[in-house]
Design an enzyme around this catalytic site. Structure first.
Site, short mmCIF file in Angstrom:
data_model
loop_
_atom_site.label_atom_id
_atom_site.label_comp_id
_atom_site.label_asym_id
_atom_site.label_seq_id
_atom_site.Cartn_x
_atom_site.Cartn_y
_atom_site.Cartn_z
N HIS A 10 -8.70 -18.27 1.75
CA HIS A 10 -8.09 -19.45 2.35
C HIS A 10 -7.67 -19.26 3.81
CE1 HIS A 10 -8.53 -20.76 -1.64
NE2 HIS A 10 -7.55 -20.03 -2.13
N CYS A 43 -5.20 -21.58 -7.92
CA CYS A 43 -4.25 -22.50 -8.57
C CYS A 43 -4.93 -23.31 -9.67
CB CYS A 43 -3.62 -23.44 -7.55
SG CYS A 43 -4.75 -23.91 -6.28
N GLY A 112 -5.21 -10.67 2.77
CA GLY A 112 -4.62 -11.28 1.57
C GLY A 112 -3.63 -10.41 0.84
N TYR A 159 5.29 -18.04 -11.24
CA TYR A 159 4.38 -19.18 -11.26
C TYR A 159 3.13 -18.92 -12.09
CZ TYR A 159 6.50 -22.65 -8.31
OH TYR A 159 7.31 -23.64 -7.85
N TYR A 188 12.46 -18.93 -7.63
CA TYR A 188 12.31 -20.23 -6.96
C TYR A 188 13.38 -21.24 -7.33
CZ TYR A 188 7.76 -18.04 -6.75
OH TYR A 188 6.74 -17.14 -6.57
N GLY A 244 3.64 -10.51 -9.83
CA GLY A 244 3.78 -10.71 -8.40
C GLY A 244 2.66 -10.05 -7.60
C1 LIG Z 1 -3.69 -17.64 -10.29
C2 LIG Z 1 -3.14 -18.04 -8.94
C3 LIG Z 1 -2.62 -19.31 -8.74
C4 LIG Z 1 -2.13 -19.67 -7.49
N1 LIG Z 1 -1.64 -20.94 -7.31
C5 LIG Z 1 -1.20 -21.31 -6.09
C6 LIG Z 1 -0.74 -22.65 -5.87
O1 LIG Z 1 -0.75 -23.48 -6.79
N2 LIG Z 1 -0.31 -22.98 -4.63
C7 LIG Z 1 -0.29 -22.07 -3.61
O2 LIG Z 1 0.13 -22.43 -2.51
N3 LIG Z 1 -0.71 -20.78 -3.78
C8 LIG Z 1 -1.16 -20.41 -5.00
N4 LIG Z 1 -1.60 -19.12 -5.19
C9 LIG Z 1 -1.48 -18.15 -4.09
C10 LIG Z 1 -2.70 -18.29 -3.18
O3 LIG Z 1 -3.87 -18.15 -3.93
C11 LIG Z 1 -2.65 -17.21 -2.11
O4 LIG Z 1 -1.46 -17.37 -1.38
C12 LIG Z 1 -3.88 -17.34 -1.18
O5 LIG Z 1 -5.03 -16.97 -1.89
C13 LIG Z 1 -3.73 -16.47 0.06
O6 LIG Z 1 -4.92 -16.60 0.80
P1 LIG Z 1 -5.39 -15.41 1.76
O7 LIG Z 1 -6.69 -15.82 2.34
O8 LIG Z 1 -4.28 -15.02 2.67
O9 LIG Z 1 -5.59 -14.15 0.81
P2 LIG Z 1 -6.55 -13.90 -0.43
O10 LIG Z 1 -6.81 -15.16 -1.15
O11 LIG Z 1 -5.96 -12.72 -1.16
O12 LIG Z 1 -7.93 -13.45 0.24
C14 LIG Z 1 -8.05 -12.23 0.94
C15 LIG Z 1 -9.53 -11.93 1.08
O13 LIG Z 1 -9.68 -10.75 1.86
C16 LIG Z 1 -10.72 -9.98 1.30
N5 LIG Z 1 -10.47 -8.60 1.71
C17 LIG Z 1 -9.31 -7.91 1.64
N6 LIG Z 1 -9.48 -6.67 2.15
C18 LIG Z 1 -10.79 -6.57 2.56
C19 LIG Z 1 -11.57 -5.55 3.13
N7 LIG Z 1 -11.04 -4.35 3.45
N8 LIG Z 1 -12.87 -5.80 3.40
C20 LIG Z 1 -13.41 -7.02 3.11
N9 LIG Z 1 -12.72 -8.04 2.56
C21 LIG Z 1 -11.42 -7.81 2.27
C22 LIG Z 1 -10.60 -10.21 -0.22
O14 LIG Z 1 -11.83 -9.96 -0.85
C23 LIG Z 1 -10.21 -11.69 -0.26
O15 LIG Z 1 -11.34 -12.51 -0.39
C24 LIG Z 1 -2.13 -18.73 -6.43
C25 LIG Z 1 -2.65 -17.45 -6.63
C26 LIG Z 1 -3.16 -17.11 -7.87
C27 LIG Z 1 -3.75 -15.74 -8.06
N1 LIG Z 2 2.39 -23.49 -8.02
C1 LIG Z 2 2.44 -22.58 -7.06
O1 LIG Z 2 2.94 -22.79 -5.96
C2 LIG Z 2 1.92 -21.20 -7.35
C3 LIG Z 2 1.19 -20.98 -8.53
C4 LIG Z 2 0.74 -19.67 -8.78
C5 LIG Z 2 0.99 -18.65 -7.87
N2 LIG Z 2 1.66 -18.94 -6.75
C6 LIG Z 2 1.97 -17.86 -5.81
O2 LIG Z 2 1.19 -16.71 -6.08
C7 LIG Z 2 1.99 -15.54 -5.92
C8 LIG Z 2 1.93 -14.69 -7.15
O3 LIG Z 2 2.53 -15.42 -8.23
P1 LIG Z 2 3.15 -14.54 -9.43
O4 LIG Z 2 3.52 -15.47 -10.52
O5 LIG Z 2 2.28 -13.37 -9.73
O6 LIG Z 2 4.44 -13.92 -8.74
P2 LIG Z 2 5.93 -14.44 -8.80
O7 LIG Z 2 6.63 -13.65 -7.77
O8 LIG Z 2 5.97 -15.93 -8.75
O9 LIG Z 2 6.43 -13.99 -10.27
C9 LIG Z 2 6.48 -12.62 -10.66
C10 LIG Z 2 7.43 -12.55 -11.85
O10 LIG Z 2 7.32 -11.27 -12.47
C11 LIG Z 2 8.61 -10.81 -12.78
N3 LIG Z 2 8.54 -9.34 -12.83
C12 LIG Z 2 8.41 -8.49 -11.78
N4 LIG Z 2 8.31 -7.22 -12.23
C13 LIG Z 2 8.37 -7.27 -13.60
C14 LIG Z 2 8.32 -6.30 -14.66
N5 LIG Z 2 8.16 -4.98 -14.38
N6 LIG Z 2 8.40 -6.72 -15.95
C15 LIG Z 2 8.53 -8.04 -16.23
N7 LIG Z 2 8.60 -9.02 -15.28
C16 LIG Z 2 8.51 -8.63 -13.98
C17 LIG Z 2 9.52 -11.35 -11.69
O11 LIG Z 2 10.85 -11.45 -12.16
C18 LIG Z 2 8.88 -12.72 -11.41
O12 LIG Z 2 9.49 -13.73 -12.20
C19 LIG Z 2 3.39 -15.97 -5.60
O13 LIG Z 2 3.58 -15.90 -4.19
C20 LIG Z 2 3.41 -17.42 -6.03
O14 LIG Z 2 4.28 -18.20 -5.19
C21 LIG Z 2 2.16 -20.19 -6.46
#
Ligand SMILES: Cc1cc2nc3c(=O)[nH]c(=O)nc-3n(C[C@H](O)[C@H](O)[C@H](O)COP(=O)(O)OP(=O)(O)OC[C@H]3O[C@@H](n4cnc5c(N)ncnc54)[C@H](O)[C@@H]3O)c2cc1C
Ligand SMILES: NC(=O)c1ccc[n+]([C@@H]2O[C@H](COP(=O)([O-])OP(=O)(O)OC[C@H]3O[C@@H](n4cnc5c(N)ncnc54)[C@H](O)[C@@H]3O)[C@@H](O)[C@H]2O)c1
Length: 448
Positions: A10, A43, A112, A159, A188, A244
């Site tokens: 992203h 997401c 990332g 989350y 949060y 996390g």
């Molecule tokens: C299950 C899930 C649900 C989520 N839901 C939400 C949501 O609802 N709303 C929201 O705002 N955020 C959400 N997030 C968080 C969001 O996905 C991340 O904040 C976002 O992906 C960050 O984008 P980024 O490009 O900074 O990093 P990343 O998405 O981590 O991308 C980093 C990229 O760098 C590449 N890379 C890293 N190191 C190297 C290297 N040395 N060489 C080549 N390539 C490399 C990786 O392959 C990757 O493609 C969610 C995340 C997850 C996992």
């Molecule tokens: N709807 C959204 O905005 C959305 C959705 C998904 C992910 N995200 C983002 O993606 C990122 C990752 O999300 P996430 O859910 O992995 O992280 P998070 O930080 O939201 O949650 C991690 C949870 O794990 C718990 N935890 C930490 N260590 C632990 C342990 N040893 N044993 C048991 N529990 C433990 C923490 O108390 C926390 O509640 C966050 O930055 C989140 O904001 C956002």
């Protein structure tokens, strides 16, 4: 000029499009990523694993050809191994093992984040999952398709953990949801809000285990069969870790300055301590308008905006990011929680002296059909003395999520509670009440 972008998800995509759309003429843009795909919206993972949408296909919003059409060079399945910041050269290895060197004028790091992996006994057993990449979402989906997987343990009730717990429950699995904190979504929301989500999860059959620390993955014949915590031992046929993310800030080595958690420390223009290197998205810090200080908030929304601002600055257009509030939302079994800025708990953690006001009322006047109406709970957090709004939380089955953007702007612009209390908020019985909960919360707040 030649721009090299490491990481094309992203943040990297937003930076590339900004450069190509505004500075493409006479400049070179090189994009490198080690993944096989780009732009996957994580997401959406819980939505398709929980079969709330019928395919993952729509969760990719761009493809390499889109950048090539704009004149970029993009290499996927190519891992950047190191950067020589003096020579300004990026060294990478392609999927067929070929050594690649790319010089740069400006480097944009979008590396990332990576899931925090509990280093516990049994961690290599089959059936233990993380949930970051598309491939990992696929693996969880295949796991839930197995009839023999009857009980799923989710470690971490943030989350991702809450969302994937809902998905597994929707797939008919017994779900155990663990968290070290004493409630879900502890980072949060304040207890008064997270407890509503806890009640909602339990009402949908999810067994919550809070204040419990995972200690060991239990296995039989190489396959996970349970989880041991500091409080007990539980059968589980699959385990999903969601405790996390940590910033993936490897390439900067000891050349670039870091934030406390290892993220690259950047300016408001996303420039690192090296003037020719910018860092964006989950690998970099951001500026919190609520804290009025540097912070780290890993969100796709922040990744995109930092990519835009960082790219403009890398191309020589000096602009500042607006800063962030960490606005976020979650919708689980139709209960919606949204928040922006600081909860009371977070304010206390960061030493911000705050007051707060709670209010609860139905969204619509009582004469409106009950099935269209629902109670909304609001909490507005504001700084003692200045009455500057620093955070807001909302919870309801009514879809009030758009309201949080107003509070996000209020925090960004330093709006105080007295400015909010007589804000012109329209009244129409289809949408709200004449004395709505925002006005009433602001009017009743103690502003002394
Ligand atoms: C299950 C899930 C649900 C989520 N839901 C939400 C949501 O609802 N709303 C929201 O705002 N955020 C959400 N997030 C968080 C969001 O996905 C991340 O904040 C976002 O992906 C960050 O984008 P980024 O490009 O900074 O990093 P990343 O998405 O981590 O991308 C980093 C990229 O760098 C590449 N890379 C890293 N190191 C190297 C290297 N040395 N060489 C080549 N390539 C490399 C990786 O392959 C990757 O493609 C969610 C995340 C997850 C996992
Ligand atoms: N709807 C959204 O905005 C959305 C959705 C998904 C992910 N995200 C983002 O993606 C990122 C990752 O999300 P996430 O859910 O992995 O992280 P998070 O930080 O939201 O949650 C991690 C949870 O794990 C718990 N935890 C930490 N260590 C632990 C342990 N040893 N044993 C048991 N529990 C433990 C923490 O108390 C926390 O509640 C966050 O930055 C989140 O904001 C956002």
């Amino acid at each position: 000029m030649k721009f090299v972008i490491v990481g094309t998800n992203h943040a990297g995509i937003a930076a590339a499009n900004t450069l190509l759309d505004n500075y493409g003429e006479g400049n070179e843009v090189v994009m490198i990523d080690r993944n096989t795909n780009l732009s996957y919206l994580g997401c959406g993972t819980a939505l398709w694993v929980g079969r709330q949408i019928d395919s993952y296909k729509g969760l990719f919003y761009t493809k390499p050809e889109d950048f090539e059409a704009k004149g970029a060079r993009i290499s996927l399945e190519t891992s950047v191994d190191r950067v020589d910041f003096d020579k300004k050269v990026v060294y990478a290895t392609s999927k067929d093992g070929k050594a690649i060197e790319e010089s740069y004028d400006k480097l944009i790091l979008a590396e990332g984040s990576a899931p925090i992996a509990p280093n516990l006994p049994g961690k290599d057993l089959e059936g233990i999952h993380f949930l970051k990449l598309f491939q990992e979402g696929m693996a969880v989906d295949q796991e839930l398709a197995k009839n023999e997987v009857k009980t799923v343990a989710v470690v971490g009730a943030g989350y991702i953990g809450v969302e994937i717990a809902e998905a597994a429950a929707r797939r008919g699995k017994k779900v155990l949801l663990f968290d070290a904190a004493d409630t879900c979504l502890a980072s949060y929301y304040d207890e008064e809000f997270s407890s509503l989500m806890d009640k909602n999860l339990k009402e949908h059959g999810i067994e919550t285990h809070y204040g419990e620390f995972a200690q060991e993955y239990l296995g039989e014949n190489g396959r996970v069969c349970g989880l041991k915590t500091d409080k007990g031992q539980y059968d589980a046929d699959a385990i999903i870790n969601c405790i996390g993310f940590r910033p993936n800030s490897v390439l900067g080595g000891d050349h670039l300055e870091r934030f406390a958690n290892g993220a690259y420390l950047v300016s408001r223009g996303f420039q690192t301590s090296d003037p020719d290197v910018f860092a964006i998205g989950d690998c970099a810090t951001n500026y919190s308008n609520a804290l009025q200080a540097t912070t780290y908030i890993a969100l796709a929304s922040n990744a995109v905006r930092s990519g835009i601002v960082g790219a403009h600055n890398a191309a020589g257009t000096a602009i500042e990011g607006a800063g962030v509030q960490g606005s976020n939302g979650i919708d689980i079994f139709d209960l919606k929680l949204v928040s922006t800025g600081l909860s009371v708990k977070a304010a206390e953690k960061f030493g911000v002296n705050v007051k707060y006001v709670d209010y609860e009322d139905t969204q619509l006047p009582g004469f409106m059909p009950a099935e269209k109406n629902a109670t909304v709970k609001i909490r507005i957090v504001y700084e003692k003395g200045t009455n500057r709004i620093v955070g807001t939380q909302l919870a309801s089955h009514y879809d009030m999520h758009e309201l949080i953007h107003m509070f996000s702007l209020a925090i960004q612009e330093g709006i105080t509670m007295d400015k909010l209390q007589l804000l012109d908020i329209f009244f129409l019985p289809h949408y709200n009440q004449p004395y709505n909960y925002v006005t009433m919360a602001a009017l009743t707040a103690d502003k002394n």
